[in-house]
Motif scaffolding. Sequence first.
Motif, PDB file in Angstrom:
ATOM      1  N   ARG A 199       0.831  -1.212   0.000  1.00 55.20           N
ATOM      2  CA  ARG A 199       0.000   0.000   0.000  1.00 55.20           C
ATOM      3  C   ARG A 199       0.857   1.251   0.000  1.00 55.20           C
ATOM      4  O   ARG A 199       0.583   2.220  -0.724  1.00 55.20           O
ATOM      5  CB  ARG A 199      -0.945  -0.010   1.208  1.00 55.20           C
ATOM      6  N   GLU A 200       1.908   1.233   0.803  1.00 52.71           N
ATOM      7  CA  GLU A 200       2.795   2.386   0.862  1.00 52.71           C
ATOM      8  C   GLU A 200       3.422   2.662  -0.497  1.00 52.71           C
ATOM      9  O   GLU A 200       3.488   3.800  -0.959  1.00 52.71           O
ATOM     10  CB  GLU A 200       3.880   2.150   1.908  1.00 52.71           C
ATOM     11  N   GLY A 201       3.891   1.606  -1.159  1.00 54.25           N
ATOM     12  CA  GLY A 201       4.533   1.781  -2.458  1.00 54.25           C
ATOM     13  C   GLY A 201       3.585   2.264  -3.526  1.00 54.25           C
ATOM     14  O   GLY A 201       3.908   3.170  -4.309  1.00 54.25           O
ATOM     15  N   VAL A 202       2.389   1.658  -3.577  1.00 57.49           N
ATOM     16  CA  VAL A 202       1.404   2.047  -4.593  1.00 57.49           C
ATOM     17  C   VAL A 202       0.940   3.481  -4.364  1.00 57.49           C
ATOM     18  O   VAL A 202       0.849   4.284  -5.304  1.00 57.49           O
ATOM     19  CB  VAL A 202       0.216   1.059  -4.579  1.00 57.49           C
ATOM     20  N   GLU A 203       0.633   3.818  -3.122  1.00 58.33           N
ATOM     21  CA  GLU A 203       0.142   5.168  -2.820  1.00 58.33           C
ATOM     22  C   GLU A 203       1.197   6.236  -3.054  1.00 58.33           C
ATOM     23  O   GLU A 203       0.874   7.377  -3.404  1.00 58.33           O
ATOM     24  CB  GLU A 203      -0.359   5.220  -1.373  1.00 58.33           C
ATOM     25  N   SER A 204       2.472   5.880  -2.904  1.00 63.61           N
ATOM     26  CA  SER A 204       3.542   6.850  -3.123  1.00 63.61           C
ATOM     27  C   SER A 204       3.791   7.091  -4.609  1.00 63.61           C
ATOM     28  O   SER A 204       4.454   8.068  -4.977  1.00 63.61           O
ATOM     29  CB  SER A 204       4.845   6.353  -2.480  1.00 63.61           C
ATOM     30  N   GLY A 205       3.292   6.178  -5.456  1.00 65.94           N
ATOM     31  CA  GLY A 205       3.554   6.274  -6.887  1.00 65.94           C
ATOM     32  C   GLY A 205       4.850   5.630  -7.315  1.00 65.94           C
ATOM     33  O   GLY A 205       5.166   5.591  -8.511  1.00 65.94           O
ATOM     34  N   ARG A 206       5.619   5.082  -6.362  1.00 61.55           N
ATOM     35  CA  ARG A 206       6.892   4.443  -6.699  1.00 61.55           C
ATOM     36  C   ARG A 206       6.720   2.992  -7.148  1.00 61.55           C
ATOM     37  O   ARG A 206       7.668   2.395  -7.645  1.00 61.55           O
ATOM     38  CB  ARG A 206       7.852   4.491  -5.503  1.00 61.55           C
ATOM     39  N   LEU A 207       5.509   2.444  -6.957  1.00 60.73           N
ATOM     40  CA  LEU A 207       5.280   1.033  -7.247  1.00 60.73           C
ATOM     41  C   LEU A 207       4.021   0.862  -8.079  1.00 60.73           C
ATOM     42  O   LEU A 207       2.952   1.348  -7.711  1.00 60.73           O
ATOM     43  CB  LEU A 207       5.143   0.250  -5.930  1.00 60.73           C
ATOM     44  N   ARG A 208       4.165   0.201  -9.205  1.00 64.43           N
ATOM     45  CA  ARG A 208       3.003  -0.110 -10.040  1.00 64.43           C
ATOM     46  C   ARG A 208       3.178  -1.500 -10.635  1.00 64.43           C
ATOM     47  O   ARG A 208       4.283  -2.059 -10.638  1.00 64.43           O
ATOM     48  CB  ARG A 208       2.822   0.930 -11.154  1.00 64.43           C
ATOM     49  N   PHE A 209       2.080  -2.036 -11.148  1.00 68.60           N
ATOM     50  CA  PHE A 209       2.084  -3.398 -11.673  1.00 68.60           C
ATOM     51  C   PHE A 209       1.373  -3.436 -13.023  1.00 68.60           C
ATOM     52  O   PHE A 209       0.432  -2.678 -13.260  1.00 68.60           O
ATOM     53  CB  PHE A 209       1.398  -4.355 -10.688  1.00 68.60           C
ATOM     54  N   THR A 210       1.824  -4.338 -13.884  1.00 67.39           N
ATOM     55  CA  THR A 210       1.275  -4.420 -15.229  1.00 67.39           C
ATOM     56  C   THR A 210       1.458  -5.826 -15.801  1.00 67.39           C
ATOM     57  O   THR A 210       2.298  -6.596 -15.327  1.00 67.39           O
ATOM     58  CB  THR A 210       1.964  -3.394 -16.155  1.00 67.39           C
ATOM     59  N   VAL A 211       0.670  -6.137 -16.827  1.00 69.37           N
ATOM     60  CA  VAL A 211       0.872  -7.389 -17.572  1.00 69.37           C
ATOM     61  C   VAL A 211       1.660  -7.132 -18.856  1.00 69.37           C
ATOM     62  O   VAL A 211       1.971  -8.074 -19.589  1.00 69.37           O
ATOM     63  CB  VAL A 211      -0.480  -8.051 -17.928  1.00 69.37           C
ATOM     64  N   ASP A 212       1.980  -5.880 -19.117  1.00 66.26           N
ATOM     65  CA  ASP A 212       2.662  -5.483 -20.365  1.00 66.26           C
ATOM     66  C   ASP A 212       4.152  -5.292 -20.115  1.00 66.26           C
ATOM     67  O   ASP A 212       4.571  -4.304 -19.512  1.00 66.26           O
ATOM     68  CB  ASP A 212       2.034  -4.187 -20.889  1.00 66.26           C
ATOM     69  N   ILE A 213       4.962  -6.232 -20.594  1.00 67.45           N
ATOM     70  CA  ILE A 213       6.399  -6.169 -20.318  1.00 67.45           C
ATOM     71  C   ILE A 213       7.062  -4.982 -21.004  1.00 67.45           C
ATOM     72  O   ILE A 213       8.153  -4.550 -20.599  1.00 67.45           O
ATOM     73  CB  ILE A 213       7.081  -7.494 -20.707  1.00 67.45           C
TER      74      ILE A 213
END
Length: 432
Positions: free
Chosen positions: A56-70
């Motif tokens: 949660r900390e990473g996602v909310e900070s904008g430093r962490l995101r996830f994707t299926v597109d390499i």
Amino acid sequence: MKISVIGCGYLGAVHAAAMAKLGHDVVGVDTDPAKIARLAAGEAPFFEPGLPDLLREGVESGRLRFTVDISEAAEAEVHFVAVGTPQLPGADGADLTYVHGAFDALAPVAASGSLIVGKSTVPVGTAAELAERLAAAGSEALLAWNPEFLREGFAVADTLTPDRLVYGVSDERAAELLDAVYSAILTRGAPRIVTDFATAELVKTAANAFLATKISFINAMAEIAEVTGADVTTLADAIGHDARIGRRFLNAGIGFGGGCLPKDIRAFTARAEEIGRAESVAFLRQVDAINLRRRERVVELALELLGGSVFERRIAVLGLTFKPNSDDVRDSPALDVAERLNGLGAAVVATDPEGIENARARHPQLAYAPDASDALRGAELAVLVTEWGEYRSLDPVATGGLMSTARIIDGRNALEPAAWRAAGFEYRGLGR
């Protein structure tokens, strides 16, 4: 730094969140859309203490995101490959399908001079082969191998405050990039070992092989203790005072399991055979055999305590995960015991604080209870097979009041025998 993590299972999700915690800009990539959706919402797709807050900390900070597109990993300076290496179906070797797939997908995406870092546990020699694979694909990315040493239940701490960092490299620039990634950890004094590809790969497999051997050694002593009247716990205490041996991981019981140790020692054995050194690790076959025998021993004790037959006898199985503080039931000794007893016709009622849904997905035929009290109510026998704190702290008098007959098998030697016997229990430990 800009970092990608390819593969967002147990290892990858923890690593991605930890790298964001260190201040890096991280994108996690996985082929499972459902998993990615949960991670992108800051939700952990498995139980690991401390991980939800870190995500949660990473996602909310904008430093962490996830994707299926390499392709979204193209800007990364460092790419960590953290995909699984399961056991091959019908064989002992490691299945490198996911590793090869990750490298093939990264080759056209990784920028020249960027670094691809393997974290997956692989047979020795894999990194050298992957370097050739990258070169054949025309990639100008660098390669390093940086094995992980995570303990499930402590993975966040083990990533942020590791007891060592191992770099397998063939280029000084690769080590410099890894130093930049781990600068905060290195500043705090973590030991740093820079070596070649093969040694880095062997560090992980050798560590797991040694740990498995230590566990199986004390379980072999438990087998001797059971027929001689010795107490393996006191034995472990006594030899554990020897600084050359140490007391840690000398706990006799039902043995090891999970998604790493069993398949890794089998893969190590298979690789040794491939390179013509089967005799060097032949002892690991016995390590594996001793480990599996302990599961059968618990079933034998159940038969002894119930007069030779468990058919239609209600048995409470306390624990399903391979260890506490995890929801992982892969190669779980606890779940295996529950299934074996069920196969003999026992009326098994199993419970676990975190592992019920994963166990149900694998063995829907078992009966499950939401908590220990429900599992124990009316049982003729209790079998403690995962040493969760709530099971270790069970009150023997209250437990006996729930059961129809006071019998217990302590598959982890986690209970105090005298207290349970004083409460009227017929108690059996392993090697006690």
